[in-house]
Design a protein around this motif. Sequence first.
Motif, PDB file in Angstrom:
ATOM      1  N   LYS A 232      -4.943   6.249  -0.223  1.00  0.00           N
ATOM      2  CA  LYS A 232      -4.286   4.956  -0.223  1.00  0.00           C
ATOM      3  C   LYS A 232      -4.488   4.227  -1.547  1.00  0.00           C
ATOM      4  O   LYS A 232      -5.589   4.210  -2.091  1.00  0.00           O
ATOM      5  CB  LYS A 232      -4.836   4.109   0.927  1.00  0.00           C
TER       6      LYS A 232
ATOM      7  N   ASP B 191       0.506   5.498   0.510  1.00  0.00           N
ATOM      8  CA  ASP B 191      -0.328   6.619   0.922  1.00  0.00           C
ATOM      9  C   ASP B 191       0.600   7.801   1.171  1.00  0.00           C
ATOM     10  O   ASP B 191       0.781   8.253   2.297  1.00  0.00           O
ATOM     11  CB  ASP B 191      -1.133   6.270   2.174  1.00  0.00           C
TER      12      ASP B 191
ATOM     13  N   THR C 238       0.848  -1.191   0.000  1.00  0.00           N
ATOM     14  CA  THR C 238       0.000   0.000   0.000  1.00  0.00           C
ATOM     15  C   THR C 238       0.884   1.241   0.000  1.00  0.00           C
ATOM     16  O   THR C 238       1.946   1.267   0.632  1.00  0.00           O
ATOM     17  CB  THR C 238      -0.938   0.049   1.223  1.00  0.00           C
TER      18      THR C 238
END
Length: 165
Positions: free
Chosen positions: A125, A59, A57
């Motif tokens: 995200k 972000d 992920t």
Amino acid sequence: MIHHLAADAFAPYGKVLDSTLQVDDSAPAFHSVSSSFYRAALFDPGDDGEVDLLWVTYDRTEIPRPLESHLLTEQALIPISGSVVQHVRRPDHRDGAVESFLIQPGQGIVMDRGCLHTTTSVSGKALCLMVSRASTTQDLADSLGHGVEPTETVYGPCSSSDDST
């Protein structure tokens, strides 16, 4: 400037995986009304490498410094949810300038071994599938999480003006 992902523009850094590209008739493929598949690319984890599939992920919108490069393996990145920007650099291409490419779900890239890179998200995200080498994943985890000196990953500057001679 962020470029749209195109095979010719990204070629100095690796390969583009795009579900709209033409199927190569020399590669295995199957087409039917209910299900189809074709080879997007072969992946090279390097000599004696084991392929590692990772959920990653992102972000962040600021480019982390320095960029990273993997010595033994290619690395693939495929956004699943959310778009990302892949920032890539080769000291021997475009005077070592960083180029940035927008990668949206349904697209992906395979970066060449030795390509300096980092990834940022576009807004919020982004979940990606990453394909790497298992030992490179462990090398990164040990380096980032425990301060161990990496052996399969090297770090490099974001611009040619930062290069050491």
